[in-house]
Design an enzyme around this catalytic site. Structure first.
Site, PDB file in Angstrom:
ATOM      1  N   GLY A  41     -10.988  16.331   5.773  1.00  0.00           N
ATOM      2  CA  GLY A  41      -9.782  15.540   6.002  1.00  0.00           C
ATOM      3  C   GLY A  41      -8.869  15.676   4.799  1.00  0.00           C
ATOM      4  N   ARG A 331       1.050 -10.877  12.320  1.00  0.00           N
ATOM      5  CA  ARG A 331       0.860  -9.860  13.351  1.00  0.00           C
ATOM      6  C   ARG A 331      -0.085 -10.280  14.473  1.00  0.00           C
ATOM      7  NH1 ARG A 331       0.289  -4.259   9.745  1.00  0.00           N
ATOM      8  NH2 ARG A 331       2.477  -4.177   9.191  1.00  0.00           N
TER       9      ARG A 331
END
Lengths: 637, 255
Positions: A41, A331
């Site tokens: 990655g 949120r």
């Protein structure tokens, strides 16, 4: 059972890391080049780690399934990156950033890790600026900041709405420099499909060359995973199309424990799906909630156009329910309430899964010009995607999964339960607890890669002094065989359903039962459904073409196979956690006002799951203690 | 929901890097709210359901920032709408009954791997040759120790917004990568941090660009017109000035 040792050093929290850096073993410069380090990655965490380790003298092999490391999904982060510079002289400090992050994580993260994150945050800004990252500045030429949710200070550094891009390109440039110098061997278009464990230590990986289909073996004395999060288990998320859990999941199946998989974050202001043909969701900046008013019709099934619905027939549900914070509730609260009104049949738009975000009052109050100055580019983006002009008709928004706090369990050294396997960035579980604050993802990825792993990896190598292993060993052969068999099996099914069709069905179950709001019954049902889907997947999918060429359907199939296992674990974890905290909301556990009800007595622990066989896990607990930030209840009334 | 539109698609097919390419025709009905890549997702789903070979194309973020996607639509890299990456191109921009030609980015330096997929790795090689500031991770000075005028920082950011999609190369009749290279050279040439290596950098990057088989610039501005991020052609001028300066000043002569 696995003995979970967090290896948090002793001492006052503000001295732990500094002291520990001295205590850790070093590898002398001449010996560093004898070590091959595998980095999987190359987003923020992976690229920063690979570049830094190569600068130190290690021989690095970096892997990405993209065509170039610059594509990683870190690039899409818009808002910014936090740091405790206190350039604004508004009372910020390392301690305050630490405090806000632990509190924002709803007391489910490890204090020592979070403190270190806050501590190195300032170095990240210095490093990025030295690399030529063009952060926003004041007229005097000094760096400027913006404020973000969950903090009362301005500590967020940014570059327009492209902070992730600029920071990733900074890390990519550092990585490119090392590739050019021959210190990093970059393997693009390679997907890690298994981890090789030799004598209990991570010693290599098996990858598939995505262009030729060849299965390749790579050995190293340590393996670092920086492979991102798993929001794509929901099918529709704000993650990039190719983001997946496969590398982490295959490591999990080789013995790395998976922690807090149920902790996922669902962002309240994404552009809603337009219908069944939607492949991915796009986030709109949360700042829109500063001036937009959220509402739905009072009457279920109201199909009138928004402008035809009179004021008294509109329900500004956040303003009514949370008079103090109104449209600016956190949120999770905003997301949850949007789901509730849509479940009542009051959702709007073609799918009924959307709520209005209306700027009519803001335009009246501030004038169109002021609104344009503040939100012009966002309105443009919205119009480009939906074809609607938000100056004239209300925007439509709906929550979308976009970050996963859970991930592979790591200790203070960022090492998993498999010695020699390190996990960085969103792929690990360590710093955000049950909820991540805005502008903290970029900070964590770069902290791990630039400033933590260079020290802790050296300690591992200096202590263990691992020898080089040959890829001819039976462990490599076994892992390669395992990968080849899985591919063969996938290609031989030749059933009736497409891979995407199963992924969509999995996504429906996940968002419905293991998403914004969860119940015991719903989770039990989800487990049953996911098992059925898994069964169907392995008996009824179809993948055209073979494995000797670029076969994107085969790539996706391997990833969906893993999501079908992970999805079950997420549901199990959510079922086990009989409390509500951060992004994990269990309807049975809420206060009278409908707020998340934590249970610190029984659940103040990290749930780390040990893989036994498909569909079977054992729970291990790492108790969490809070010596510095005392757990408290949130209230937004 | 908006009514569907019917389109004829002529899509470039190529089974392998060695195979001959050809156009294949598809008739499709699509909602105008879909992006062109969502249209291809749907088409691929149908093809897979019939056990036919789906169309290979690349994409990732679908927000226009990662630079992975790139299809030439009716002769325009990323399609006919300015400052829009392929993933952000929505079908409402096309009319019912229209015919679209979908092709890969074509350039001498890009190998066509399969269908609409090309190899743009030569662009990485240019960055590896000098598209960086040589600073190791460690203890650089405090970020505020060098004030940089706001305007300069914004200009550098304008250049740094390049997403590395390589459309500029596909748009250019000479398949030149000057806009891509000019943007990176400019970002660092504008900033004080980039000064020490300024002239070595431009030479290394330009020379590598030539080695990779990219063509030269003849000022047709096609790259700027097709760039999804609106990267300005002035970056090429800045690069050319620096390159010339580097060549005539003996102390920075490298080659």
């Amino acid at each position: 059972m696995v003995k979970l040792d967090s290896k948090v050093p002793a001492g006052h929290i503000s001295e732990k890391w500094e002291k520990h850096k001295f205590e850790m073993k070093l590898v002398n410069p001449a010996n560093k080049r004898k070590y091959d380090i595998i980095v999987v990655g190359t987003g923020l965490a992976g690229a920063s780690a690979a570049a830094t380790l190569a600068e130190l003298g290690y021989k690095v092999k970096a892997f990405s399934f993209h065509d170039t490391p610059r594509r990683a999904h870190s690039i899409a982060a818009q808002g910014g990156i936090n740091a405790a510079k206190n350039y604004q002289n508004d009372g910020d400090s390392v301690y305050r950033l630490f405090y806000d992050t632990v509190k924002g994580g709803d007391f489910r993260s490890r204090e020592a890790n979070v403190y270190r994150l806050a501590e190195v945050s300032n170095n990240i800004i210095d490093q990025a600026v030295a690399q030529g990252v063009p952060f926003a500045r004041e007229y005097g030429g000094y760096l400027t900041n913006r404020s973000f949710g969950g903090a009362q200070v301005s500590r967020t550094f940014y570059a327009r709405g492209e902070t992730g891009q600029q920071l990733l390109l900074g890390a990519y440039s550092a990585l490119s420099r090392q590739i050019g110098a021959g210190n990093v061997q970059m393997y693009t278009r390679r997907e890690m499909l298994d981890l090789v464990v030799v004598d209990g230590h991570a010693r290599g990986i098996i990858v598939r060359n995505l262009l030729t289909g060849e299965i390749e073996r790579y050995a190293g004395q340590a393996v670092i995973l920086a492979t991102g999060g798993y929001s794509n288990v929901y099918f529709l998320s704000t993650n990039a199309m190719n983001s997946n859990v496969t590398a982490a999941w295959r490591a999990h199946k080789r013995g790395a424990l998976f922690a807090n998989p149920a902790f996922t974050q669902i962002h309240p202001t994404a552009i809603p799906a337009h219908g069944g043909a939607q492949s991915k969701l796009v986030l709109m900046s949360e700042s829109l909630r500063n001036d937009g008013r959220i509402w739905v019709p009072k009457k279920p099934g109201d199909t009138r156009k928004p402008n035809e619905i009179p004021e008294e027939e509109r329900d500004y549900y956040l303003e009514v329910k949370y008079p103090a914070f109104g449209n600016l509730v956190p949120r999770d609260v905003a997301s949850r309430n949007a789901k509730y009104v849509c479940d009542e049949g009051r959702g709007v738009g073609p799918t009924g899964r959307a709520v209005y975000l209306d700027f009519a009052d803001a335009i009246k109050r501030m004038g169109r010009k002021a609104v344009e100055e503040k939100y012009g580019n966002l309105f443009e983006m919205y119009e480009n995607i939906t074809g609607d002009n938000p100056y004239e008709v209300p925007m439509m928004i709906y929550p979308a999964p976009h970050y996963t706090m859970g991930g592979l369990w790591v200790d203070y050294h960022l090492m998993s339960t498999i010695p020699g396997l390190f996990v960085l960035g969103e792929a690990n579980f360590s710093d955000h607890g049950a909820n991540r604050l805005g502008a903290s993802a970029l900070m964590q990825g770069l902290a791990d890669g630039y400033f933590v792993i260079p020290y802790t990896l050296g300690n591992y190598l200096g202590t263990e002094r691992p020898q080089k292993v040959s890829t001819d060993r039976p462990e490599f052969a076994e892992a390669e065989e395992n990968v080849k068999n899985t591919i063969k099996k996938l290609l031989s099914i030749k059933g009736k359903k497409t891979v995407d069709a199963i992924h969509k069905e999995l996504g429906h179950v996940m968002i419905d039962k293991v998403g914004i709001s969860r119940t015991k019954e719903g989770l039990e049902e989800a487990i049953k459904k996911i098992r059925e889907l898994r069964e169907e997947f392995w008996n009824n999918i179809n993948i055209p073409e073979d494995d000797k060429t670029l076969n994107q359907t085969l790539e996706r199939a391997g990833r969906i196979a893993d999501f079908l296992e992970l999805g079950e674990l997420m549901a199990r974890d959510a079922l086990n956690r009989n409390e509500s905290c951060g992004g994990h909301f269990r309807e049975e556990y809420q206060t009278e006002e409908g707020e998340a009800l934590r249970n610190d007595e029984e659940y103040s622990y990290v749930a780390a799951w040990e893989f036994k066989k498909v569909g079977e896990w054992e729970l291990n607990k790492e108790p969490l203690t809070f010596e510095y930030v005392k757990p408290s209840m949130r209230s937004y009334k | 929901m908006a009514e569907k539109i019917n389109l004829t698609l002529n899509i470039w097919r190529k089974e392998s890097p060695e195979a001959e390419g050809y156009f294949e025709e598809f008739k499709i009905s699509v909602t105008p709210d879909a992006s062109i890549l969502e249209m291809l997702d749907e088409l691929n789903n149908d093809l897979e359901a019939q056990n036919k070979r789906p169309i290979a194309f690349e994409s990732d973020c679908r927000e226009g920032i990662c630079g992975t996607c790139g299809i030439v639509v009716n002769g325009h890299p990323h399609g006919p709408i300015p400052k829009t990456a392929t993933c952000q191109l929505h079908m409402r921009n096309f009319k019912d009954g229209e015919t679209l030609y979908l092709e890969p980015f074509r350039a001498k330096a890009y190998k066509n791997i399969k269908d609409l997929v090309v190899d743009r790795s030569p662009l990485d090689k240019i960055i590896q040759a000098g598209g960086f500031i040589s600073v190791n991770t460690g203890n650089p000075p405090d970020a505020n120790s060098i004030p940089i005028p706001k305007e300069t920082a914004l200009q550098a950011l304008d250049a740094a917004e390049c997403i590395g999609c390589g459309a500029c190369v596909a748009a250019c009749k000479n398949a030149s990568a000057m806009l891509f290279v000019g943007a990176k050279v400019s970002q660092f040439a504008l900033l004080p941090q980039g000064q020490p290596e300024r002239y070595e950098r431009v030479q290394a990057m330009v020379n590598t660009m030539d080695e990779m088989g990219f063509g030269s610039c003849t000022n047709t501005y096609a790259c700027e017109a097709e760039c999804p991020k609106g990267i300005s052609i002035t970056n090429i001028a800045r690069m050319n000035r620096d390159y010339l300066k580097a060549k005539i000043s003996s102390h920075s002569m490298q080659y």
